[in-house]
Write a protein that holds these residues in place. Structure first.
Motif, PDB file in Angstrom:
ATOM      1  N   LEU A 108       0.814  -1.212   0.000  1.00 33.14           N
ATOM      2  CA  LEU A 108       0.000   0.000   0.000  1.00 33.14           C
ATOM      3  C   LEU A 108       0.851   1.266   0.000  1.00 33.14           C
ATOM      4  O   LEU A 108       1.926   1.297   0.600  1.00 33.14           O
ATOM      5  CB  LEU A 108      -0.910   0.033   1.232  1.00 33.14           C
ATOM      6  CG  LEU A 108      -2.124  -0.900   1.267  1.00 33.14           C
ATOM      7  CD1 LEU A 108      -2.813  -0.788   2.622  1.00 33.14           C
ATOM      8  CD2 LEU A 108      -3.094  -0.572   0.153  1.00 33.14           C
ATOM      9  N   PRO A 154       0.540   4.373   1.881  1.00 29.22           N
ATOM     10  CA  PRO A 154      -0.295   4.719   3.032  1.00 29.22           C
ATOM     11  C   PRO A 154      -0.987   6.063   2.883  1.00 29.22           C
ATOM     12  O   PRO A 154      -0.381   7.050   2.477  1.00 29.22           O
ATOM     13  CB  PRO A 154       0.691   4.734   4.208  1.00 29.22           C
ATOM     14  CG  PRO A 154       2.044   4.867   3.588  1.00 29.22           C
ATOM     15  CD  PRO A 154       1.958   4.210   2.244  1.00 29.22           C
ATOM     16  N   ASP A 155      -2.272   6.042   3.194  1.00 24.08           N
ATOM     17  CA  ASP A 155      -3.082   7.260   3.189  1.00 24.08           C
ATOM     18  C   ASP A 155      -3.625   7.436   4.603  1.00 24.08           C
ATOM     19  O   ASP A 155      -4.669   6.885   4.956  1.00 24.08           O
ATOM     20  CB  ASP A 155      -4.211   7.137   2.164  1.00 24.08           C
ATOM     21  CG  ASP A 155      -5.047   8.409   2.058  1.00 24.08           C
ATOM     22  OD1 ASP A 155      -4.666   9.421   2.673  1.00 24.08           O
ATOM     23  OD2 ASP A 155      -6.086   8.385   1.364  1.00 24.08           O
ATOM     24  N   SER A 166      -7.251  -2.792   2.198  1.00 23.22           N
ATOM     25  CA  SER A 166      -7.062  -1.328   2.227  1.00 23.22           C
ATOM     26  C   SER A 166      -7.926  -0.681   3.298  1.00 23.22           C
ATOM     27  O   SER A 166      -8.458   0.417   3.103  1.00 23.22           O
ATOM     28  CB  SER A 166      -7.367  -0.722   0.848  1.00 23.22           C
ATOM     29  OG  SER A 166      -6.449  -1.172  -0.111  1.00 23.22           O
ATOM     30  N   HIS A 218      -3.721   0.638   6.296  1.00 18.10           N
ATOM     31  CA  HIS A 218      -2.984   1.859   5.955  1.00 18.10           C
ATOM     32  C   HIS A 218      -2.095   2.304   7.118  1.00 18.10           C
ATOM     33  O   HIS A 218      -0.996   2.813   6.897  1.00 18.10           O
ATOM     34  CB  HIS A 218      -3.954   2.965   5.549  1.00 18.10           C
ATOM     35  CG  HIS A 218      -4.414   2.858   4.131  1.00 18.10           C
ATOM     36  ND1 HIS A 218      -3.703   3.385   3.077  1.00 18.10           N
ATOM     37  CD2 HIS A 218      -5.500   2.248   3.589  1.00 18.10           C
ATOM     38  CE1 HIS A 218      -4.336   3.119   1.943  1.00 18.10           C
ATOM     39  NE2 HIS A 218      -5.425   2.427   2.221  1.00 18.10           N
TER      40      HIS A 218
END
Length: 315
Positions: free
Chosen positions: A80, A82-83, A113, A118
């Motif tokens: 991922l 990351p958000d 996700s 995240h």
């Protein structure tokens, strides 16, 4: 015969042996685990022990079994980008602002996700979480909010913090406040809602019963009306959770005839969608900590974290 050896680290310390093994070897059946402990096929520091033995940092756990129950886990979160919207962070905890439409954990709607994925990716890229170095711990959320509710979620970076924060939440030493838009003008501008909730897990919905049963839990919410819009017949309220139950605020406000704007589960949101509210107008916007004086988290004492709420200026 397969052999597994674990060196207990700081995140494992304090756990019972059986709890540790259930995480370190998640595919190991409990019946086989307890038998292996009794027959000395599982030892701690080369000695026979009991399933409820409390592990200390540096202990050596040895497991001799016919089958291989070693963890075979793919860490998908590593892929991922990351958000994560960080509100606050230190060496023990991370507070993030969860956007609407994101599940905190994998569920029937969102398997990957998720928020915790995240967060793991974020901490992995910072070098603060290396899953291969952990026997039984992963960064863990201390509170949850619904997929379509926005706001702050607390993540513990280590097991000691996880235990402390969970205990604080249990003892009402973390003040959690929400802002919400609801239909109608409340006759009482402040008060406390107390109800008995029964959850239907199959339908993921909660019902309020008039009296307690063995299947109900008590839900308590304090509220205050902040502003009103008489033309739209909508109120902005602050709600403080005294208990943390599934859909607590949503079902309690619907029960008193003031369903949340945009809430299609406990209200009717057809007209709300036209105003731009596809989902419930509910945000966990304030967290305040009150740790004990002897807690290693006492530096959080009296600290209050808040975020801006997208719909607060709607009325």
């Amino acid at each position: 015969m397969t052999y597994n050896k674990f060196t207990v680290n700081s995140n494992d310390s304090g756990q019972r042996l059986d709890k540790f093994l259930s995480k370190a070897l998640p595919s190991l059946p409990f019946s086989m685990m307890y038998k292996a402990i009794r027959t000395k096929d599982i030892k701690v520091n080369k000695k026979r022990t009991s399933h409820d033995f409390r592990l200390c940092e540096g202990d050596i756990v040895e497991v001799y079994l016919k089958e291989d129950f070693s963890k075979k886990i793919e860490f998908d979160f590593k892929k991922l980008v990351p958000d994560v919207q960080v509100v606050y962070e230190d060496e023990n905890l991370l507070i993030v602002n969860k956007p609407q439409g994101v599940s905190v954990h994998p569920d029937a709607v969102q398997e990957k996700s998720t928020l915790i994925d995240h967060i793991k990716a974020y901490l992995y890229q910072k070098g603060e979480y290396i899953p291969e170095n952990e026997n039984s711990f992963a960064p863990s959320l201390c509170n949850r909010i619904d997929r379509n509710t926005t706001g702050m979620v607390i993540c513990a970076k280590n097991s000691a913090s996880l235990r402390q924060i969970n205990q604080m939440i249990k003892n009402n030493k973390v003040c959690k406040k929400y802002l919400l838009l609801c239909h109608g003008l409340l006759s009482k501008k402040s008060g406390t809602l107390t109800n008995y909730l029964e959850k239907n897990s199959d339908k993921n919905i909660v019902h309020i019963l008039n009296s307690p049963t063995r299947n109900t839990v008590t839900a308590i919410t304090k509220y205050t009306v902040i502003r009103e819009n008489k033309a739209l017949n909508i109120s902005l309220c602050e709600a403080e959770l005294m208990t943390g139950r599934t859909h607590q605020i949503r079902v309690q406000f619907a029960h008193i005839g003031h369903s949340l704007v945009g809430d299609g589960k406990y209200g009717i949101n057809r007209d709300d969608i036209k105003m731009g509210f596809k989902y419930q107008a509910l945000c966990s916007y304030s967290l305040e900590f009150f740790p004990d004086k002897d807690s290693f988290l006492n530096y959080l004492s009296g600290k209050c974290f808040t975020i801006s709420v997208p719909f607060s200026d709607f009325i």
